[in-house]
Each structure stands twice: as structure tokens, then as C-alpha cells.
Design a protein around this motif. Structure first.
Motif, PDB file in Angstrom:
ATOM      1  N   TYR A   1      -6.991   9.586   0.206  1.00 39.70           N
ATOM      2  CA  TYR A   1      -6.286   8.315   0.407  1.00 39.70           C
ATOM      3  C   TYR A   1      -5.841   7.706  -0.916  1.00 39.70           C
TER       4      TYR A   1
ATOM      5  N   VAL B   1      -2.779   4.703  -2.260  1.00 38.06           N
ATOM      6  CA  VAL B   1      -1.901   3.669  -1.705  1.00 38.06           C
ATOM      7  C   VAL B   1      -0.463   3.779  -2.194  1.00 38.06           C
ATOM      8  N   ASP B   2      -0.199   4.695  -3.146  1.00 37.85           N
ATOM      9  CA  ASP B   2       1.174   4.818  -3.649  1.00 37.85           C
ATOM     10  C   ASP B   2       1.926   5.982  -2.999  1.00 37.85           C
TER      11      ASP B   2
ATOM     12  N   GLN C   1       3.523   6.431   0.795  1.00 44.84           N
ATOM     13  CA  GLN C   1       3.725   5.705   2.047  1.00 44.84           C
ATOM     14  C   GLN C   1       3.292   6.525   3.262  1.00 44.84           C
TER      15      GLN C   1
ATOM     16  N   ARG D   1      -0.395   6.311   3.527  1.00 44.37           N
ATOM     17  CA  ARG D   1      -0.791   4.963   3.971  1.00 44.37           C
ATOM     18  C   ARG D   1      -0.616   4.810   5.474  1.00 44.37           C
ATOM     19  N   ASN D   2       0.476   5.343   6.003  1.00 46.06           N
ATOM     20  CA  ASN D   2       0.711   5.256   7.444  1.00 46.06           C
ATOM     21  C   ASN D   2      -0.356   6.020   8.228  1.00 46.06           C
TER      22      ASN D   2
ATOM     23  N   TYR E   1      -3.330   6.786   7.186  1.00 45.75           N
ATOM     24  CA  TYR E   1      -4.628   6.132   7.000  1.00 45.75           C
ATOM     25  C   TYR E   1      -4.790   4.956   7.958  1.00 45.75           C
ATOM     26  N   ARG E   2      -3.716   4.234   8.207  1.00 47.56           N
ATOM     27  CA  ARG E   2      -3.794   3.122   9.166  1.00 47.56           C
ATOM     28  C   ARG E   2      -4.175   3.627  10.554  1.00 47.56           C
TER      29      ARG E   2
ATOM     30  N   HIS F   1      -7.649   2.725  -5.264  1.00 48.92           N
ATOM     31  CA  HIS F   1      -7.062   3.992  -4.811  1.00 48.92           C
ATOM     32  C   HIS F   1      -5.677   4.261  -5.394  1.00 48.92           C
ATOM     33  N   ARG F   2      -5.473   3.847  -6.631  1.00 50.11           N
ATOM     34  CA  ARG F   2      -4.213   4.139  -7.311  1.00 50.11           C
ATOM     35  C   ARG F   2      -4.404   4.004  -8.816  1.00 50.11           C
TER      36      ARG F   2
END
Length: 223
Positions: A60, A62-63, A65, A68-69, A71-72, A128-129
Motif C-alpha cells: 500500500y 498513497v501515491d 491511484q 488507493r482504489n 485499498y479502499r 506510506h509515501r
């Protein structure tokens, strides 16, 4: 039954199996789902058996996308699982290797520029970045700017590959390099190969030292 599902294959999957063997006495069922989408697919089809628990090693950052999708979606599944699905708090397998304090002396890498970049990047990790605003060194910023498809995970994979170029320590193949987990101590030097000198030769002890590192323990403490 306790399961650990990972998207890792090859050396990454081998890493989790070694942790299971040495740290958990083979109490976990380690399974690779091949990708983060593979993990989501397996969880979507999951019929929770009474007492089963699932620990998810999901890369995971966060940079990215797409990650991130996904992970949601993963987080939504975990929240509805009544504690049966636990997402391990991690960036990626390569990050766990990169943070290991014995990485440079053990591998014997002579890449001073990459060692400096490693130090700069690790000090800039936040949520996370890589927080670029925390990096002042021009060479490190140039290295990061050289990625056509930049993400924190891609940087970790690339940098670990550079620092473990010796096949005996490589973490890019079908298995981890044998000197991570076998009884060997490499000190030979040649024009094209530099090797480190671990303070211990015993394979289990070297893996145990890696497992006991702060970053790995932070992940394992959730299990």
C-alpha cells in the motif's frame, strides 16, 4: 486456521514462508494471490469458516491511484469481516528489506551514491509515501525524477535491486538470495563483485535478525 495472503510471488513469497517457519513455527498458512487484485478477488469469494482468520500483506502506497482504489475496497471488506480479515500495515516487502540496518554491511555493496539515496528516502517516509519536501539532496531528487512511472513502491523495488545486486543476497528472483537464510558467509572480492561479511553464518540466525528488525516487527505484531 490462520492464513497470511500476499500478493508477492518469488522472493517475496519466500520471505513470508521463512518468517512462518522461523517466527511462527509454521502455524500460518501462507498463500500468494499473485496481485492486489488477486487478493480482492479471493476475499470477495470468501466464505468465512468459523474461527478462520486472514492476514493480508497488501502493498500500500498513497501515491498510486490504482492501489488507493483497491485499498479502499480491501478496507471495506475488512471492516465488514468482524475482525476475521486484518490488513497488515506495510508499504511492500522491499521496504522491509531496505530498512534493515544490516543491509549495507551484509551485502557489501560499494554503491555510495545509492547508500546515500537510501538514507535520504528512508528519512522521508511518511504515511506510506516518500515526502519529497523532506529531501534536499539534489542527486536524490534527480534519482526520483528519473522514474517514468513514479510511485513509492517502484522506488523501493528499484533501490533494493541496486543494493542487493550480488545474486547471493538478491531479493528479485524466485527465492531470496541464499545468504539470507543459508549457512554461508561471503567475503570474497573480485573486480565485478563485492560481498559483505555478516557477523553470523547461521542461516536461521540471519533471518531471525531480519525478522526482529523494527519494521518487520511492526508488521508481525498485528498477527
Amino acid at each position: 486456521m490462520k492464513y497470511l495472503w500476499t500478493e508477492d510471488t518469488g522472493a517475496g513469497l519466500h520471505f513470508w514462508k521463512l518468517i512462518n517457519q522461523i517466527f511462527f513455527n509454521n502455524e500460518l498458512a501462507i498463500e500468494s494471490k499473485g496481485s492486489n487484485q488477486g487478493i480482492l478477488g479471493a476475499l470477495s469469494d470468501l466464505e468465512n469458516k468459523k474461527g478462520d482468520e486472514y492476514y493480508i500483506a497488501f502493498d500500500y502506497v498513497v501515491d498510486n491511484q490504482d492501489i488507493r482504489n483497491k485499498y479502499r475496497l480491501l478496507k471495506s471488506i475488512a471492516e465488514k469481516s468482524e475482525g476475521k480479515v486484518v490488513i497488515l500495515d506495510m508499504i511492500c516487502f522491499e521496504y522491509l528489506i531496505l530498512t534493515f540496518d544490516k543491509l549495507v554491511p551484509w551485502t557489501g555493496t560499494g554503491k555510495a551514491d545509492k547508500i546515500k539515496i537510501r538514507d535520504d528516502i528512508l528519512s522521508a517516509i511518511e504515511d506510506h509515501r516518500i515526502n519529497l519536501s523532506k529531501i534536499d539532496d539534489e542527486k536524490t531528487l534527480q534519482y526520483l525524477a528519473g522514474f517514468k512511472r513514479y510511485s513509492t513502491e517502484r522506488v523501493m523495488k528499484s533501490l533494493v535491486g541496486e543494493l542487493t545486486e550480488n545474486e547471493k543476497w538478491s531479493v528479485k528472483g524466485s527465492l531470496m538470495g541464499e545468504c539470507w537464510y543459508k549457512d554461508c558467509c561471503i567475503s570474497e572480492h573480485s573486480d565485478n563483485l563485492r560481498c559483505g561479511l555478516p557477523e553470523v553464518e547461521d542461516g536461521s540466525e540471519k533471518m531471525r535478525m531480519l525478522i526482529q528488525s523494527e519494521s518487520v516487527q511492526k508488521v508481525l505484531n498485528q498477527i
